[in-house]
Motif scaffolding. Structure first.
Motif, mmCIF file in Angstrom:
data_model
loop_
_atom_site.group_PDB
_atom_site.id
_atom_site.type_symbol
_atom_site.label_atom_id
_atom_site.label_comp_id
_atom_site.label_asym_id
_atom_site.label_seq_id
_atom_site.Cartn_x
_atom_site.Cartn_y
_atom_site.Cartn_z
ATOM 1 N N CYS A 50 -7.917 -4.877 13.398
ATOM 2 C CA CYS A 50 -9.286 -5.248 13.159
ATOM 3 C C CYS A 50 -10.037 -6.032 14.561
ATOM 4 O O CYS A 50 -11.010 -5.502 14.805
ATOM 5 C CB CYS A 50 -9.433 -5.963 12.080
ATOM 6 N N SER A 73 0.552 0.180 0.815
ATOM 7 C CA SER A 73 -0.671 -0.359 0.178
ATOM 8 C C SER A 73 -0.238 -1.952 -0.047
ATOM 9 O O SER A 73 0.789 -2.252 -0.345
ATOM 10 C CB SER A 73 -0.801 0.499 -1.178
ATOM 11 N N SER A 80 -5.752 -3.236 -3.266
ATOM 12 C CA SER A 80 -6.573 -1.961 -3.431
ATOM 13 C C SER A 80 -6.915 -1.400 -1.995
ATOM 14 O O SER A 80 -7.408 -0.476 -1.682
ATOM 15 C CB SER A 80 -7.978 -2.173 -3.591
ATOM 16 N N HIS A 81 -5.669 -1.716 -0.981
ATOM 17 C CA HIS A 81 -5.902 -1.420 0.385
ATOM 18 C C HIS A 81 -4.780 -0.273 0.749
ATOM 19 O O HIS A 81 -3.927 -0.874 0.361
ATOM 20 C CB HIS A 81 -5.827 -2.419 1.383
ATOM 21 N N ASP A 82 -5.195 0.825 1.089
ATOM 22 C CA ASP A 82 -4.059 1.595 1.585
ATOM 23 C C ASP A 82 -4.077 1.489 3.324
ATOM 24 O O ASP A 82 -4.994 1.816 3.819
ATOM 25 C CB ASP A 82 -4.525 3.167 1.482
ATOM 26 N N LEU A 83 -2.980 1.128 3.728
ATOM 27 C CA LEU A 83 -2.679 0.493 5.094
ATOM 28 C C LEU A 83 -2.020 1.627 5.788
ATOM 29 O O LEU A 83 -1.258 2.177 5.386
ATOM 30 C CB LEU A 83 -1.778 -0.884 5.046
ATOM 31 N N HIS A 130 -2.555 -5.667 10.284
ATOM 32 C CA HIS A 130 -3.964 -5.179 10.000
ATOM 33 C C HIS A 130 -5.241 -5.778 10.915
ATOM 34 O O HIS A 130 -6.168 -5.517 11.252
ATOM 35 C CB HIS A 130 -4.119 -5.543 8.593
ATOM 36 N N LEU A 155 -5.735 -9.931 4.739
ATOM 37 C CA LEU A 155 -5.683 -9.351 3.457
ATOM 38 C C LEU A 155 -4.906 -10.295 2.425
ATOM 39 O O LEU A 155 -4.965 -10.164 1.391
ATOM 40 C CB LEU A 155 -4.637 -8.075 3.494
#
Length: 462
Positions: A77, A107, A110-113, A73, A175
């Motif tokens: 980014c 997931s 609250s993050h769906d990856l 992730h 995260l």
């Protein structure tokens, strides 16, 4: 052209095998002349297009656990900040045919990856004045065992700067920063609790707040005065006295990264060191070790494991634990090595969570009675009568007593939804059962403690 001599290979079963020398040389020439024609490598080379005075380089990073999700992730980014994605390709393996790109869908909180798993990203610089291009390949050997390679021209790309930015994003904006997760990088699903949910006494509650919650909130004060910015607190007590509940309250109150560790997460040499390396990166961090006596190697009598030395080094070794607080629990302090428990800088405070006294038992019982879906006849009197008969009972046993009494009441009233109340007879019946159960369990525990004590003489005893 001179003929190549034949190659004779002697085998124990088939005898001598003759291989044609000219044919062998043709095969060797074909391999050496085409070794760089791997279709994946060729596409990468054609994309970056190094000039004659430039050459391609690659750097590799390997991941082997669920933290790959968080690293991938942060990596994506940072790449999105500096590069434009031109295309995505995939190959079935190194040197294999083209295939469909594969992503991992997971997931965390609250993050769906959606992160790369098996594919190649072809990227060009967002700077219009730059002709920099790179390719990043992802190749999995297992779900979390992923090899990531960065392909670039070193005259155009400063890889060290790029990787430093990825690390910085992971440490400060990733995260896991200020997240609550366990040693397997799964989110902790803990219902927020406060001190109203556990009865341990005001004095002990204040000590915990001072050494953990208040300490973490005021790290800058300690750092600015050249004081240690790490801390260790050990909660000691029999099972069921509220150590886990206390940890839950502390986790709810701190505003920092939390890593929760049990013996299930310590499956290899180096696991403890990895946990503290991560805690330092994400500091301020609270590391919670549940039932530290079960981790293995917490006693130097365990000659077959290096965990003790690893733990000691992590708590007070060469690397400082700035901004890291360790909170550990144990049911059997006599199983812990003295070097772990009897030295400030490792565990600075030992807090005994004892059996609740009579007043505390009344308070615990009152809370449990208040939560029941039916009324209780003379609840204050019942709490007092039970408290007088439950010397040495833990909060867990008191909770079981109340639930068993409610179940007995349900049965005695034919499981009606309402129109009845719990009476002393329901509690007296359950108390007799729980007393018998506790007496039987107590004998087993006493035998275990006696055995541990006799086999570990000369070592620290709580």
């Amino acid at each position: 052209m001179t003929e190549s001599p034949d190659l004779i290979v002697s085998t124990p079963v088939m005898g001598d095998i003759t291989i044609d020398g000219d044919q062998l040389r043709r095969v060797f020439r074909h391999v050496t002349e085409n070794e760089n024609l791997d279709p994946m490598f060729q596409q990468i080379h054609d994309w970056i297009e190094p000039r004659s005075d430039q050459h391609l380089e690659s750097k590799q990073r390997n991941f082997s656990d669920r933290s790959y999700l968080m690293w991938a992730h942060s990596l994506v980014c940072v790449l999105e900040d500096h590069y434009v994605l031109d295309t995505v390709e995939s190959y079935s393996g190194h040197g294999g045919a083209r295939s469909t790109p594969v992503y991992l869908h997971e997931s965390f909180g609250s993050h769906d990856l959606r992160v790369p798993h098996r594919l190649i990203m072809f990227l060009r610089s967002r700077d219009e004045d730059s002709d920099e291009r790179i390719a990043v390949s992802f190749y999995p050997y297992d779900k979390w065992d992923v090899e990531v390679r960065f392909h670039y021209c070193h005259q155009c790309t400063d890889f060290n700067r790029l990787w430093t930015e990825i690390e910085h994003h992971f440490d400060r904006h990733g995260l896991l920063k200020n997240a609550r997760f366990d040693g397997g990088f799964n989110e902790l699903r803990i219902v927020d609790s406060d001190w109203d949910t556990v009865v341990i006494g005001e004095g002990k509650r204040n000590l915990i707040n001072r050494n953990i919650v208040g300490f973490l909130e005021n790290l800058d004060r300690f750092k600015g005065n050249s004081l240690r910015t790490s801390r260790g607190v050990l909660l000691v007590g029999p099972p069921g006295t509220g150590k886990t509940l206390t940890c839950r309250v502390v986790i709810s109150q701190v505003n920092c990264t939390v890593i929760y560790v049990t013996r299930d997460h310590i499956t290899r040499v180096g696991a403890i060191d990895d946990i503290y390396q991560l805690a330092r990166r994400l500091s301020p961090t609270l590391v919670v070790f549940e039932d530290i006596d079960t981790l293995g190697g917490a006693d130097r009598m365990d000659y077959d494991t290096p965990s003790l030395g690893e733990f000691l080094n992590c708590l007070s070794g060469v690397e400082t634990n700035d901004g890291v607080v360790t909170l550990a629990t144990t049911n059997y302090p006599q199983k812990l090595d003295w070097a772990l428990t009897d030295r400030p800088g490792r565990f600075d405070m030992r807090l005994d969570i004892d059996y609740p006294d009579q007043d505390q038992r009344i308070e615990i019982l009152s809370r449990y009675l208040d939560s029941l879906p039916v009324s209780v006849v003379k609840p204050a009197e019942i709490c007092t009568r039970i408290a007088k008969r439950t010397e040495g009972y833990t909060g867990a046993y008191l909770q079981e007593l109340v639930q068993s009494s409610y179940m007995a009441g349900l049965e005695n009233h034919d499981y009606r939804d309402g129109g009845w109340k719990l009476r002393w007879s329901d509690f007296d019946e359950s108390l007799t059962v729980v007393e018998r159960m506790r007496s039987s369990t107590g004998r087993v525990i006493e035998q275990r403690i006696a055995k541990d004590s006799s086999s570990e003489s000369g070592y620290f005893h709580g």
